[in-house]
Design a protein around this motif. Structure first.
Motif, PDB file in Angstrom:
ATOM      1  N   ARG A  52       0.806  -1.222   0.000  1.00 61.45           N
ATOM      2  CA  ARG A  52       0.000   0.000   0.000  1.00 61.45           C
ATOM      3  C   ARG A  52       0.843   1.278   0.000  1.00 61.45           C
ATOM      4  O   ARG A  52       0.323   2.368   0.039  1.00 61.45           O
ATOM      5  CB  ARG A  52      -0.938   0.027   1.222  1.00 61.45           C
ATOM      6  CG  ARG A  52      -2.041  -1.031   1.179  1.00 61.45           C
ATOM      7  CD  ARG A  52      -2.964  -0.762   0.016  1.00 61.45           C
ATOM      8  NE  ARG A  52      -4.087  -1.661  -0.038  1.00 61.45           N
ATOM      9  CZ  ARG A  52      -4.169  -2.725  -0.809  1.00 61.45           C
ATOM     10  NH1 ARG A  52      -3.159  -3.071  -1.573  1.00 61.45           N
ATOM     11  NH2 ARG A  52      -5.246  -3.467  -0.836  1.00 61.45           N
ATOM     12  N   GLY A  53       2.169   1.151  -0.025  1.00 58.34           N
ATOM     13  CA  GLY A  53       3.041   2.327   0.003  1.00 58.34           C
ATOM     14  C   GLY A  53       2.917   3.166  -1.266  1.00 58.34           C
ATOM     15  O   GLY A  53       2.438   2.694  -2.302  1.00 58.34           O
ATOM     16  N   MET A  54       3.344   4.429  -1.173  1.00 56.52           N
ATOM     17  CA  MET A  54       3.265   5.353  -2.303  1.00 56.52           C
ATOM     18  C   MET A  54       4.597   6.083  -2.458  1.00 56.52           C
ATOM     19  O   MET A  54       5.118   6.627  -1.501  1.00 56.52           O
ATOM     20  CB  MET A  54       2.124   6.355  -2.088  1.00 56.52           C
ATOM     21  CG  MET A  54       0.759   5.682  -2.006  1.00 56.52           C
ATOM     22  SD  MET A  54      -0.574   6.794  -1.534  1.00 56.52           S
ATOM     23  CE  MET A  54      -0.759   7.759  -3.013  1.00 56.52           C
ATOM     24  N   SER A  55       5.117   6.089  -3.673  1.00 56.96           N
ATOM     25  CA  SER A  55       6.348   6.818  -3.969  1.00 56.96           C
ATOM     26  C   SER A  55       5.996   8.188  -4.537  1.00 56.96           C
ATOM     27  O   SER A  55       4.821   8.550  -4.621  1.00 56.96           O
ATOM     28  CB  SER A  55       7.209   6.034  -4.960  1.00 56.96           C
ATOM     29  OG  SER A  55       6.558   5.963  -6.210  1.00 56.96           O
ATOM     30  N   ASP A  56       7.000   8.930  -4.963  1.00 60.92           N
ATOM     31  CA  ASP A  56       6.777  10.242  -5.588  1.00 60.92           C
ATOM     32  C   ASP A  56       6.134  10.108  -6.965  1.00 60.92           C
ATOM     33  O   ASP A  56       5.518  11.035  -7.455  1.00 60.92           O
ATOM     34  CB  ASP A  56       8.102  10.992  -5.732  1.00 60.92           C
ATOM     35  CG  ASP A  56       8.746  11.322  -4.399  1.00 60.92           C
ATOM     36  OD1 ASP A  56       8.010  11.496  -3.407  1.00 60.92           O
ATOM     37  OD2 ASP A  56       9.990  11.405  -4.348  1.00 60.92           O
ATOM     38  N   VAL A  57       6.309   8.941  -7.594  1.00 59.24           N
ATOM     39  CA  VAL A  57       5.725   8.674  -8.906  1.00 59.24           C
ATOM     40  C   VAL A  57       5.025   7.325  -8.843  1.00 59.24           C
ATOM     41  O   VAL A  57       5.665   6.286  -8.722  1.00 59.24           O
ATOM     42  CB  VAL A  57       6.795   8.674 -10.021  1.00 59.24           C
ATOM     43  CG1 VAL A  57       6.152   8.398 -11.366  1.00 59.24           C
ATOM     44  CG2 VAL A  57       7.559   9.990 -10.054  1.00 59.24           C
ATOM     45  N   LEU A  58       3.689   7.355  -8.904  1.00 62.26           N
ATOM     46  CA  LEU A  58       2.908   6.123  -8.859  1.00 62.26           C
ATOM     47  C   LEU A  58       2.892   5.453 -10.230  1.00 62.26           C
ATOM     48  O   LEU A  58       3.068   6.109 -11.254  1.00 62.26           O
ATOM     49  CB  LEU A  58       1.470   6.424  -8.429  1.00 62.26           C
ATOM     50  CG  LEU A  58       1.282   7.148  -7.105  1.00 62.26           C
ATOM     51  CD1 LEU A  58      -0.192   7.335  -6.816  1.00 62.26           C
ATOM     52  CD2 LEU A  58       1.968   6.409  -5.970  1.00 62.26           C
ATOM     53  N   LYS A  59       2.662   4.151 -10.223  1.00 61.81           N
ATOM     54  CA  LYS A  59       2.585   3.376 -11.444  1.00 61.81           C
ATOM     55  C   LYS A  59       1.146   2.929 -11.658  1.00 61.81           C
ATOM     56  O   LYS A  59       0.595   2.205 -10.838  1.00 61.81           O
ATOM     57  CB  LYS A  59       3.480   2.133 -11.361  1.00 61.81           C
ATOM     58  CG  LYS A  59       4.948   2.352 -11.673  1.00 61.81           C
ATOM     59  CD  LYS A  59       5.656   3.371 -10.842  1.00 61.81           C
ATOM     60  CE  LYS A  59       6.174   2.818  -9.552  1.00 61.81           C
ATOM     61  NZ  LYS A  59       6.683   3.841  -8.651  1.00 61.81           N
ATOM     62  N   ALA A  60       0.526   3.388 -12.752  1.00 64.76           N
ATOM     63  CA  ALA A  60      -0.850   3.009 -13.093  1.00 64.76           C
ATOM     64  C   ALA A  60      -0.985   3.083 -14.604  1.00 64.76           C
ATOM     65  O   ALA A  60      -1.463   4.068 -15.135  1.00 64.76           O
ATOM     66  CB  ALA A  60      -1.843   3.947 -12.428  1.00 64.76           C
ATOM     67  N   LEU A  61      -0.521   2.070 -15.299  1.00 67.67           N
ATOM     68  CA  LEU A  61      -0.476   2.058 -16.753  1.00 67.67           C
ATOM     69  C   LEU A  61       0.570   3.054 -17.252  1.00 67.67           C
ATOM     70  O   LEU A  61       1.401   2.735 -18.068  1.00 67.67           O
ATOM     71  CB  LEU A  61      -1.848   2.346 -17.363  1.00 67.67           C
ATOM     72  CG  LEU A  61      -1.941   2.323 -18.879  1.00 67.67           C
ATOM     73  CD1 LEU A  61      -1.641   0.935 -19.409  1.00 67.67           C
ATOM     74  CD2 LEU A  61      -3.288   2.788 -19.364  1.00 67.67           C
TER      75      LEU A  61
END
Length: 185
Positions: A52-61
């Motif tokens: 469930r962690g989140m970075s500065d740039v999420l990956k979604a397609l």
């Protein structure tokens, strides 16, 4: 000028995300490379994974950078990309500080042989697979690249950035992406 492939890189415990099908309603004006969203896109955490962690740039397609990155790129007049705000839902907690990157610029630069390009798609007018991104020096010499962020026309799934963007991302110490140098032959 040196170029780099901008790729998503998961950090420890980072979630994967996806666009809500109901909100991917895009009017595509591909003649000018611009997209318009009828509604703010919604992005949800992928439930099939525990992370469930989140970075500065999420990956979604595609890549979804956080506001500070977008603000810095915009204030430095980075060309070739548009940013659309998205609503990110991570287990019921809503985040309004992420943006979808619409990279609209593209240039015909791929060295198909050196890149080991395979599986050409007539629909996308692009190869689906390249082993490594290699730019053809002859095509590069003939091109007038005026954008800082672009895609290679023959392999539209990769995002290419120049040294200016690389420097900005390095100075911000951005998590969630990596920059791989592009070979020019």
């Amino acid at each position: 000028m040196d170029y780099y492939v901008l790729e998503g890189e998961f950090i420890e415990d980072e979630a994967s995300f996806y666009f809500d099908e109901d909100y991917i309603d895009i009017l595509d004006y591909s003649q000018i490379g611009v997209r318009f969203y009828n509604y703010s896109p919604k992005v949800y955490v992928d439930e099939k994974y525990n992370e469930r962690g989140m970075s500065d740039v999420l990956k979604a397609l595609d890549l979804l950078p956080i506001k500070i990155i977008v603000d810095t790129l915009v204030s430095n007049y980075i060309r070739g990309v548009q940013f659309y705000p998205v609503l990110v839902n991570n287990d019921g907690k809503l985040y309004k500080n992420y943006y979808h990157m619409n990279v609209f610029a593209s240039y015909p630069l791929l060295n198909e042989y050196a890149s080991e390009a395979r599986r050409y798609s007539n629909y996308y007018e692009s190869y689906k697979t390249v082993t490594r991104m290699v730019i053809d020096s002859k095509k590069l010499a003939k091109s007038n690249i005026v954008h800082d962020v672009f895609r290679v026309k023959e392999h539209c799934w990769k995002i290419i950035v120049n040294e200016k963007v690389k420097l900005i991302l390095s100075q911000l110490n951005v998590s969630g992406v990596r920059l791989t140098p592009v070979e020019i032959i």
